[in-house]
Design an enzyme around this catalytic site. Structure first.
Site, PDB file in Angstrom:
ATOM      1  N   ASP A 102       0.834  -0.642   0.136  1.00 41.40           N
ATOM      2  CA  ASP A 102       0.095   0.509   0.230  1.00 41.40           C
ATOM      3  C   ASP A 102       0.748   0.902  -0.089  1.00 41.40           C
ATOM      4  OD1 ASP A 102      -2.548   1.555   0.327  1.00 41.40           O
ATOM      5  OD2 ASP A 102      -1.687   2.278   2.120  1.00 41.40           O
ATOM      6  N   SER A 103       0.288   2.252  -0.222  1.00 42.90           N
ATOM      7  CA  SER A 103       1.185   4.232  -0.443  1.00 42.90           C
ATOM      8  C   SER A 103       1.412   3.965   1.066  1.00 42.90           C
ATOM      9  CB  SER A 103       0.169   5.102  -0.647  1.00 42.90           C
ATOM     10  OG  SER A 103      -1.426   5.612  -0.307  1.00 42.90           O
ATOM     11  N   CYS A 144      -3.970  -0.890  -2.372  1.00 42.97           N
ATOM     12  CA  CYS A 144      -4.217   0.239  -2.590  1.00 42.97           C
ATOM     13  C   CYS A 144      -4.883   0.825  -4.014  1.00 42.97           C
ATOM     14  CB  CYS A 144      -2.235   1.691  -2.498  1.00 42.97           C
ATOM     15  SG  CYS A 144      -2.557   2.455  -3.371  1.00 42.97           S
ATOM     16  N   GLU A 184      -5.719   9.787   8.709  1.00 44.00           N
ATOM     17  CA  GLU A 184      -4.110   9.850   9.374  1.00 44.00           C
ATOM     18  C   GLU A 184      -3.712  10.042  10.475  1.00 44.00           C
ATOM     19  OE1 GLU A 184      -1.186   8.490   7.147  1.00 44.00           O
ATOM     20  OE2 GLU A 184      -2.125   6.968   6.471  1.00 44.00           O
ATOM     21  N   CYS A 238     -11.277   3.679  -1.373  1.00 44.76           N
ATOM     22  CA  CYS A 238      -9.516   3.803  -0.741  1.00 44.76           C
ATOM     23  C   CYS A 238      -9.646   3.211   0.291  1.00 44.76           C
ATOM     24  CB  CYS A 238      -9.635   5.259  -0.300  1.00 44.76           C
ATOM     25  SG  CYS A 238      -8.220   6.012   0.275  1.00 44.76           S
ATOM     26  N   HIS A 248      -8.051   4.173   2.883  1.00 43.33           N
ATOM     27  CA  HIS A 248      -8.442   4.636   4.418  1.00 43.33           C
ATOM     28  C   HIS A 248      -9.320   4.955   4.931  1.00 43.33           C
ATOM     29  CE1 HIS A 248      -4.035   5.669   3.000  1.00 43.33           C
ATOM     30  NE2 HIS A 248      -4.241   6.252   4.398  1.00 43.33           N
TER      31      HIS A 248
END
Lengths: 269, 269
Positions: A10-11, A73, A153, A185, A187
């Site tokens: 993942d990024s 990702c 985040e 996504c 996240h």
């Protein structure tokens, strides 16, 4: 080879939501996770740059011997899947967009389906293509939500700021009455409560993590790659920057503690 | 050499607020700006990584012949200034933290002074050191504001979301009654209205852009490096990713249109 780890790329930390689903479904497997934290976010970068970064990251995992690669990702899945499959053949490579599209169609076979994702994923139109490959007549609408990644985040996953940002991105989309809303996504599942509240009860939220885990399970079975060893598996994490931050913030996404000595700093360039 | 450009380096677009102040003060000079958009943000990355990126970026500017380098990124200024000065000597290198600290002391000679910045700048403690170098007894307090960068990059610079985020970061800091508040990240001036509203009238906002421009002006004079040519100067922009996005979002920071054909995509690795 059966004892080798499953590689997850993942990024940054969002892919830990996919690792969480994989660990729940495959408790006997070892996982090797790579987060390209030095170069995140991928979602605002161009397709060429993301594809180049993805091949470098996958190469670092392959060098450490993995039996299967999960591209956890969405942005990288959307632009780099063919390049990764070609570069690392015959390694099985599983992305999150195909499984996410299938889950969306299972939740809403006739649509309309709404997809929220990064700028890069929306621009690549990868979900639209993946859904239309199975159901060409289903209406698909997209919305980029760039602030969701920094909010997640920062751990700002609920409360009035997160809710206002959610309404800002979603209200226009929801006015078009989608039946399913794809969290496109990795996240975004961290913000599921807030997104669900904004979306209301008539919309099914679709998270590709569980469908992706099911697909990995199937691929291991078909290729006889399941780990036979019954001893407790070890999990390792590679990051390209800031391991302490990864350990601290990663917990939000993985849902369990990450031991600092399981994290290793690597250089991909 | 006098006709060479002044190089400006930033992690992305925030440094355009410094370029704006430089263009206002030095309308006859040519500017060559580099935004490392492929690897932004720097503010959440480790000191080693930021220093390495900064040397690569400055190298690309030096290769194109510049007469002075402005490090228009607080995070890079805080961790990479000595490395840059050593690597590219005798090129004059001017950062934003020294001028910012001087401006803060001019606004509040006895303190207390509050500094808001990225995680990287706060952790490096660069403003605290720079202020204490002149005035060791002045109280300096710091607060990282990680969401300000994505808010500014999204153009969400006022309204209720920006205000709530500002109060979230600033209320505790403001309770300690600072006389000056340093905007210690080049993105933050875009949010000046919102930050000022949250801070109230008793606090002077300090933006290092103008002080930095004054220091560049002085350095050009001392070294006889002013451009003599009276023809209109041309300005160029180098980016490591997504030139269209740079042209579109950069306007917010530069305060004027950026022509797409003045932007060039470069690879620093």
């Amino acid at each position: 080879m059966n004892d080798a780890a499953i590689g997850i790329f993942d990024s940054g930390m969002g892919g830990l939501t996919v690792m969480r689903a994989l660990m729940a479904l495959l408790p006997n497997e070892r996982f090797l996770y790579l987060g390209d934290t030095a170069r995140l976010p991928y979602g605002t970068k161009s397709a060429d740059t993301v594809a180049r970064y993805a091949v470098q990251a996958a190469g670092a995992l392959v060098k450490r011997r993995i039996k299967l690669l999960v591209v956890a990702c969405n942005t990288a899945s959307g632009v780099a899947l063919p390049a990764l499959q070609e570069e690392f053949a015959p390694l099985p490579v599983i992305d999150v967009i195909g499984p996410g599209a299938e889950a969306a169609l299972a939740a809403s076979p006739k649509g309309p389906i709404a997809v929220i994702a990064t700028e890069g994923t929306v621009k690549a139109g990868a979900y639209v293509r993946a859904i239309h490959a199975h159901a060409p007549d289903v209406e698909v609408m997209q919305q980029a939500c760039p602030l969701f990644v920094p909010l997640a985040e920062e751990g700002l996953i609920d409360g009035v700021i997160a809710e206002l940002v959610a309404h800002r991105y979603l209200d226009e989309l929801l006015a078009r009455k989608p039946h399913a809303l794809v969290l496109g996504c990795t996240h975004y599942p961290a913000l599921k409560g807030t997104i669900g509240k904004a979306a209301g009860l008539d919309v099914t939220l679709v998270d590709s993590a569980e469908t992706t885990a099911a697909r990995v399970d199937k691929a291991l079975g078909e290729r006889n790659l399941r780990r036979g060893d019954a001893s407790a598996p070890d999990h390792r994490f590679l990051v390209t920057d800031a391991p302490e931050r990864f350990a601290r913030v990663g917990e939000i996404f993985l849902g369990r503690k990450i031991e600092p000595d399981a994290i290793e700093l690597v250089d991909l360039q």
